[in-house]
Design an enzyme around this catalytic site. Structure first.
Site, PDB file in Angstrom:
ATOM      1  CG  HIS A  32      -1.751   1.093   1.427  1.00  0.00           C
ATOM      2  ND1 HIS A  32      -1.713   1.918   2.403  1.00  0.00           N
ATOM      3  CD2 HIS A  32      -2.910   1.401   0.568  1.00  0.00           C
ATOM      4  CE1 HIS A  32      -2.765   2.762   2.281  1.00  0.00           C
ATOM      5  NE2 HIS A  32      -3.560   2.451   1.454  1.00  0.00           N
ATOM      6  NE  ARG A  33      -1.916   5.687   1.001  1.00  0.00           N
ATOM      7  CZ  ARG A  33      -2.560   6.486   2.088  1.00  0.00           C
ATOM      8  NH1 ARG A  33      -1.709   7.235   2.631  1.00  0.00           N
ATOM      9  NH2 ARG A  33      -3.751   6.125   2.269  1.00  0.00           N
ATOM     10  CD  GLU A  59      -2.951   1.832  -3.119  1.00  0.00           C
ATOM     11  OE1 GLU A  59      -3.712   2.734  -3.512  1.00  0.00           O
ATOM     12  OE2 GLU A  59      -1.819   2.334  -2.462  1.00  0.00           O
ATOM     13  CG  ASP A  61      -2.932   6.781  -3.670  1.00  0.00           C
ATOM     14  OD1 ASP A  61      -3.941   6.042  -3.638  1.00  0.00           O
ATOM     15  OD2 ASP A  61      -1.807   6.638  -2.721  1.00  0.00           O
ATOM     16  CG  HIS A  74      -3.267   9.320  -0.281  1.00  0.00           C
ATOM     17  ND1 HIS A  74      -4.158   9.938   0.582  1.00  0.00           N
ATOM     18  CD2 HIS A  74      -4.007   8.229  -0.322  1.00  0.00           C
ATOM     19  CE1 HIS A  74      -5.057   9.438   0.855  1.00  0.00           C
ATOM     20  NE2 HIS A  74      -5.225   8.423   0.227  1.00  0.00           N
ATOM     21  CD  GLU A 137      -7.499   5.362  -4.549  1.00  0.00           C
ATOM     22  OE1 GLU A 137      -8.238   6.211  -4.177  1.00  0.00           O
ATOM     23  OE2 GLU A 137      -6.589   4.920  -3.834  1.00  0.00           O
ATOM     24  CE  LYS A 139      -6.736   9.243  -3.040  1.00  0.00           C
ATOM     25  NZ  LYS A 139      -7.262   8.222  -2.090  1.00  0.00           N
ATOM     26  CG  ASP A 264       0.237   0.899   5.461  1.00  0.00           C
ATOM     27  OD1 ASP A 264      -0.131   0.850   4.546  1.00  0.00           O
ATOM     28  OD2 ASP A 264      -0.105   1.575   6.376  1.00  0.00           O
TER      29      ASP A 264
END
Length: 270
Positions: A32-33, A59, A61, A74, A137, A139, A264
């Site tokens: 995640h990120r 992942e 954003d 993000h 993603e 955003k 994370d």
């Protein structure tokens, strides 16, 4: 352009993952990120670490600068992640890419990461293509005219738009944007994001299945509703819940039969 889809999306051709097994023998781990539990989120440092930790996906954003560059950050503003941000709110959409590069998004996490900058999506793809997969993603796409087209063009440029269920998944909290992407990129798997249980009723899932391949929701929606994974799978879709931040959160999701875990801390799942 602004998408013209209504909330019903009835005109979108039904999509399905029926041609593939919904369950995989190896549960994908999505960083995640990047490995953001150990390095500043959405930076090259976090993505490099995710690769070292053998994450199956990174992942990230995506927002858009005022001069049309797709950038990996993000928030709609730079204030939370940039240590040298001013007191007033500075929005990504109001900055050129060159202006955005003036901000340090590593030093606020730890001085060891001083000098990390907001990367271009294109640079992230070039650096990691073939080394991992991408969960991208969009955003707040309603803020950025043409962001769906820009993303589609970039994926086509790097030959990532024409292979079914291979290197990339696109997702968004904006269901209309996902429906629009299903027309721009009919061969790229797409996901909707939601934390709302109201979006997970059978009626809503039936509508989502017309244009999406994944329903990625907060992990508590899975642990509180033992029918959710089955209801998503029965409609030919998959589910990769977010965001795991404690070791004890992993096993209940595995037992529920999810199709990947967004975390994370990739080492919690690997």
């Amino acid at each position: 352009m602004t998408n013209q889809f209504s909330s019903s999306y009835e005109s979108v051709t039904t999509r399905s993952l029926d041609s593939q097994s919904v369950q995989s023998s190896t549960l994908p781990v999505i960083a995640h990120r990047g490995a953001s539990g150990f390095a500043p989120e959405n930076t090259i440092a976090a993505f490099d670490l995710a690769i070292e930790m053998n994450a199956d996906f990174i992942e990230l954003d995506v927002q858009m600068t005022s001069d049309g560059h797709l950038v990996v950050i993000h928030d709609t503003s730079i204030n939370r992640t940039a240590a040298d941000a001013p007191d007033e709110t500075v929005f990504v959409k109001d900055l050129t890419y060159a202006a955005l590069q003036l901000y340090d998004v590593g030093a606020g996490y730890d001085s060891a990461y001083e000098g990390q900058r907001v990367p271009l999506l294109e640079d992230v793809i070039k650096r990691y293509k073939g080394k991992t997969k991408f969960l991208i993603e969009l955003k707040s796409p309603e803020l950025y005219d043409g962001i769906e087209e820009a993303a589609a063009e970039l994926l086509e440029q790097y030959e990532m738009a024409n292979v079914l269920y291979d290197e990339v998944i696109l997702q968004s909290f904006n269901f209309g944007s996902v429906a629009y992407l299903s027309q721009l990129l009919p061969h790229v798997p797409l996901g909707v994001l939601t934390s709302r249980s109201a979006d997970l009723t059978n009626r809503k899932l039936d509508k989502i299945a017309a244009y999406a391949d994944y329903v990625n929701t907060h992990f508590t929606n899975v642990t509180l509703d033992d029918t959710l994974v089955g209801r998503i799978h029965s409609r030919g879709m998959r589910i990769m819940p977010w965001t795991v931040r404690a070791p004890g959160e992993v096993q209940p999701l595995i037992r529920a039969g999810v199709d990947g875990i967004i975390t994370d801390y990739p080492n919690y799942v690997k």
